[in-house]
Design a protein around this motif. Structure first.
Motif, PDB file in Angstrom:
ATOM      1  N   PHE A   1      43.499  34.037  32.986  1.00  0.00           N
ATOM      2  CA  PHE A   1      42.359  34.677  32.602  1.00  0.00           C
ATOM      3  C   PHE A   1      42.564  35.861  31.639  1.00  0.00           C
ATOM      4  N   LEU A   2      42.120  36.167  30.616  1.00  0.00           N
ATOM      5  CA  LEU A   2      42.526  37.225  29.657  1.00  0.00           C
ATOM      6  C   LEU A   2      43.999  37.371  29.664  1.00  0.00           C
ATOM      7  N   GLY A   3      44.773  36.235  29.569  1.00  0.00           N
ATOM      8  CA  GLY A   3      46.241  36.404  29.127  1.00  0.00           C
ATOM      9  C   GLY A   3      47.118  36.381  30.519  1.00  0.00           C
ATOM     10  N   LYS A   4      46.410  36.556  31.600  1.00  0.00           N
ATOM     11  CA  LYS A   4      47.344  36.856  32.975  1.00  0.00           C
ATOM     12  C   LYS A   4      46.979  35.559  33.753  1.00  0.00           C
ATOM     13  N   ILE A   5      48.232  35.209  34.162  1.00  0.00           N
ATOM     14  CA  ILE A   5      48.218  34.188  35.056  1.00  0.00           C
ATOM     15  C   ILE A   5      47.909  34.570  36.473  1.00  0.00           C
ATOM     16  N   PHE A   6      47.047  33.917  37.178  1.00  0.00           N
ATOM     17  CA  PHE A   6      46.535  34.387  38.475  1.00  0.00           C
ATOM     18  C   PHE A   6      47.305  33.670  39.371  1.00  0.00           C
ATOM     19  N   ASN A   7      48.293  33.938  40.281  1.00  0.00           N
ATOM     20  CA  ASN A   7      48.772  33.843  41.327  1.00  0.00           C
ATOM     21  C   ASN A   7      47.895  33.528  42.666  1.00  0.00           C
ATOM     22  N   TYR A   8      46.930  34.400  42.616  1.00  0.00           N
ATOM     23  CA  TYR A   8      46.057  34.303  43.849  1.00  0.00           C
ATOM     24  C   TYR A   8      44.879  33.965  43.396  1.00  0.00           C
ATOM     25  N   GLY A   9      43.866  33.490  44.489  1.00  0.00           N
ATOM     26  CA  GLY A   9      42.652  33.237  44.114  1.00  0.00           C
ATOM     27  C   GLY A   9      42.394  31.841  44.466  1.00  0.00           C
TER      28      GLY A   9
ATOM     29  N   PRO B   1      26.682  41.975  46.156  1.00  0.00           N
ATOM     30  CA  PRO B   1      27.699  42.562  46.910  1.00  0.00           C
ATOM     31  C   PRO B   1      28.492  41.663  47.763  1.00  0.00           C
ATOM     32  N   PHE B   2      27.732  40.595  48.471  1.00  0.00           N
ATOM     33  CA  PHE B   2      28.297  39.542  49.067  1.00  0.00           C
ATOM     34  C   PHE B   2      29.159  38.776  48.425  1.00  0.00           C
ATOM     35  N   TYR B   3      28.597  38.130  46.863  1.00  0.00           N
ATOM     36  CA  TYR B   3      29.259  37.368  46.169  1.00  0.00           C
ATOM     37  C   TYR B   3      30.780  38.086  45.695  1.00  0.00           C
ATOM     38  N   PHE B   4      30.791  39.291  45.211  1.00  0.00           N
ATOM     39  CA  PHE B   4      31.699  39.887  44.782  1.00  0.00           C
ATOM     40  C   PHE B   4      32.731  40.115  45.821  1.00  0.00           C
ATOM     41  N   PHE B   5      32.398  40.409  46.872  1.00  0.00           N
ATOM     42  CA  PHE B   5      33.308  40.327  48.163  1.00  0.00           C
ATOM     43  C   PHE B   5      34.105  39.347  48.292  1.00  0.00           C
ATOM     44  N   ARG B   6      33.239  38.148  48.282  1.00  0.00           N
ATOM     45  CA  ARG B   6      33.747  36.699  48.754  1.00  0.00           C
ATOM     46  C   ARG B   6      34.903  36.384  47.594  1.00  0.00           C
ATOM     47  N   TYR B   7      34.662  36.961  46.389  1.00  0.00           N
ATOM     48  CA  TYR B   7      35.397  36.475  45.307  1.00  0.00           C
ATOM     49  C   TYR B   7      36.800  37.336  45.221  1.00  0.00           C
ATOM     50  N   ALA B   8      36.365  38.650  45.373  1.00  0.00           N
ATOM     51  CA  ALA B   8      37.600  39.695  45.417  1.00  0.00           C
ATOM     52  C   ALA B   8      38.254  39.742  46.358  1.00  0.00           C
ATOM     53  N   ILE B   9      37.708  39.566  47.669  1.00  0.00           N
ATOM     54  CA  ILE B   9      38.391  39.852  49.122  1.00  0.00           C
ATOM     55  C   ILE B   9      38.864  38.576  49.646  1.00  0.00           C
ATOM     56  N   VAL B  10      37.854  37.813  50.024  1.00  0.00           N
ATOM     57  CA  VAL B  10      38.031  36.594  50.673  1.00  0.00           C
ATOM     58  C   VAL B  10      38.898  35.419  49.963  1.00  0.00           C
TER      59      VAL B  10
ATOM     60  N   GLY C   1      45.050  42.030  40.456  1.00  0.00           N
ATOM     61  CA  GLY C   1      44.790  43.297  39.549  1.00  0.00           C
ATOM     62  C   GLY C   1      43.383  43.350  39.088  1.00  0.00           C
ATOM     63  N   TYR C   2      43.410  44.166  37.976  1.00  0.00           N
ATOM     64  CA  TYR C   2      42.022  44.560  37.244  1.00  0.00           C
ATOM     65  C   TYR C   2      41.484  43.272  36.622  1.00  0.00           C
ATOM     66  N   ARG C   3      42.014  42.303  36.093  1.00  0.00           N
ATOM     67  CA  ARG C   3      41.692  41.203  35.737  1.00  0.00           C
ATOM     68  C   ARG C   3      41.115  40.418  36.755  1.00  0.00           C
ATOM     69  N   GLY C   4      41.576  40.330  37.851  1.00  0.00           N
ATOM     70  CA  GLY C   4      41.365  39.800  39.021  1.00  0.00           C
ATOM     71  C   GLY C   4      39.887  40.263  39.630  1.00  0.00           C
ATOM     72  N   LEU C   5      39.574  41.592  39.455  1.00  0.00           N
ATOM     73  CA  LEU C   5      38.206  42.185  39.628  1.00  0.00           C
ATOM     74  C   LEU C   5      37.170  41.826  38.641  1.00  0.00           C
ATOM     75  N   GLN C   6      37.817  41.897  37.431  1.00  0.00           N
ATOM     76  CA  GLN C   6      36.728  41.419  36.399  1.00  0.00           C
ATOM     77  C   GLN C   6      35.976  40.192  36.568  1.00  0.00           C
ATOM     78  N   TRP C   7      37.201  39.145  36.899  1.00  0.00           N
ATOM     79  CA  TRP C   7      36.751  37.710  37.223  1.00  0.00           C
ATOM     80  C   TRP C   7      35.669  37.683  38.414  1.00  0.00           C
ATOM     81  N   SER C   8      35.909  38.658  39.418  1.00  0.00           N
ATOM     82  CA  SER C   8      35.021  38.538  40.552  1.00  0.00           C
ATOM     83  C   SER C   8      33.887  39.099  40.272  1.00  0.00           C
ATOM     84  N   TYR C   9      33.699  40.104  39.205  1.00  0.00           N
ATOM     85  CA  TYR C   9      32.572  40.526  39.088  1.00  0.00           C
ATOM     86  C   TYR C   9      31.678  39.548  38.042  1.00  0.00           C
ATOM     87  N   GLY C  10      32.268  38.792  37.141  1.00  0.00           N
ATOM     88  CA  GLY C  10      31.554  37.740  36.550  1.00  0.00           C
ATOM     89  C   GLY C  10      30.949  36.568  37.431  1.00  0.00           C
ATOM     90  N   GLN C  11      31.915  36.179  38.174  1.00  0.00           N
ATOM     91  CA  GLN C  11      31.530  35.288  38.948  1.00  0.00           C
ATOM     92  C   GLN C  11      30.450  35.379  39.814  1.00  0.00           C
TER      93      GLN C  11
END
Length: 252
Positions: free
Chosen positions: A113-121, A204-213, A220-230
């Motif tokens: 995502f945005l050039g970063k390999i996501f190792n988590y999620g 907030p529920f959806y953001f918490f699910r994608y970012a934390i759960v 990192g920051y791109r992970g939070l961007q992804w969570s926000y967008g989802q």
């Protein structure tokens, strides 16, 4: 290798070369293009592939049409922004598909995502049916999030491929907006409902699910961007569903 690779495309000039470079081992590559207006065709036919132009039928139907053009019964389905790893290629070349007791295989996909390999999620740990015998499996015809449905035994391959999902934030928001349109229509067709007031408090529920759960915060920051967008995708989908229901009520 009795495998045909099938790829559907539309305006994929930025992705298709990277994908095809990792398919030199395959003797039958089928590309089904929906009349791209960029250089997708020019780039694709510079590789050894069979290039078809077919008006858009829908995600699942387009992929099934491509499978019908394949020279082999075993199909490896890829999107134009998905790239095989060397380890997966080696594994694919070792499978004895002629004598396989399975009709389809799951393959893991890792997101970039945005050039970063996501190792988590969840998006970097999902397993998708992508290698299949076309007599025993096919894609369903959902408007969005189509997937293979297999009639028989399945197995899981050990290695993964990369999904170069989005190269820019603007592309990310444009695609998620498109998917929320399709998702809303799909919900409408199923007569789904959700009160507008409930939708307004669920972000907030959806953001918490994608970012934390789903652990995207560890990306990192791109992970939070992804969570926000989802999270925004889910809210927008139900907002658009509400509008569709209102429009339908007005027409009645």
């Amino acid at each position: 290798m009795p495998i045909s690779v099938v790829i559907i495309t539309y305006n994929e000039e930025k992705n298709i070369s990277r994908t095809l470079q990792k398919l030199a081992w395959c003797k039958d590559i089928v590309i089904v293009d929906s009349f791209s207006n960029d250089d997708t065709k020019k780039i694709a036919i510079s590789f050894p592939c069979r290039f078809f132009e077919q008006s858009w039928l829908g995600y699942g139907a387009q992929k099934n049409w491509g499978a019908q053009q394949a020279a082999h019964d075993w199909i490896l389905n890829l999107d134009a922004d998905e790239v095989l790893t060397d380890e997966l290629i080696e594994e694919l070349q070792k499978i004895d598909l002629v004598h396989s007791k399975h009709v389809a295989y799951y393959i893991s996909r890792r997101m970039v995502f945005l050039g970063k390999i996501f190792n988590y999620g969840r998006e970097s740990n999902e397993k998708l049916l992508r290698l299949y015998h076309k007599k025993y499996a096919s894609f369903n015809t959902k408007l969005v999030h189509e997937h293979l449905e297999a009639n028989g035994s399945t197995a899981v391959l050990k290695n993964y491929f990369f999904h170069f999902s989005y190269a820019s934030i603007s592309q990310f928001h444009e695609k998620t907006s498109h998917y929320s349109n399709l998702g809303a229509q799909q919900l409408f067709d199923k007569n789904k409902k959700r009160p507008l007031w409930l939708n307004s408090i669920l972000f907030p529920f959806y953001f918490f699910r994608y970012a934390i759960v789903h652990l995207n915060i560890l990306n990192g920051y791109r992970g939070l961007q992804w969570s926000y967008g989802q999270a925004k995708y889910h809210i927008d989908k139900y907002k658009k569903l509400y509008k569709l229901r209102q429009q339908n009520t007005n027409l009645e």
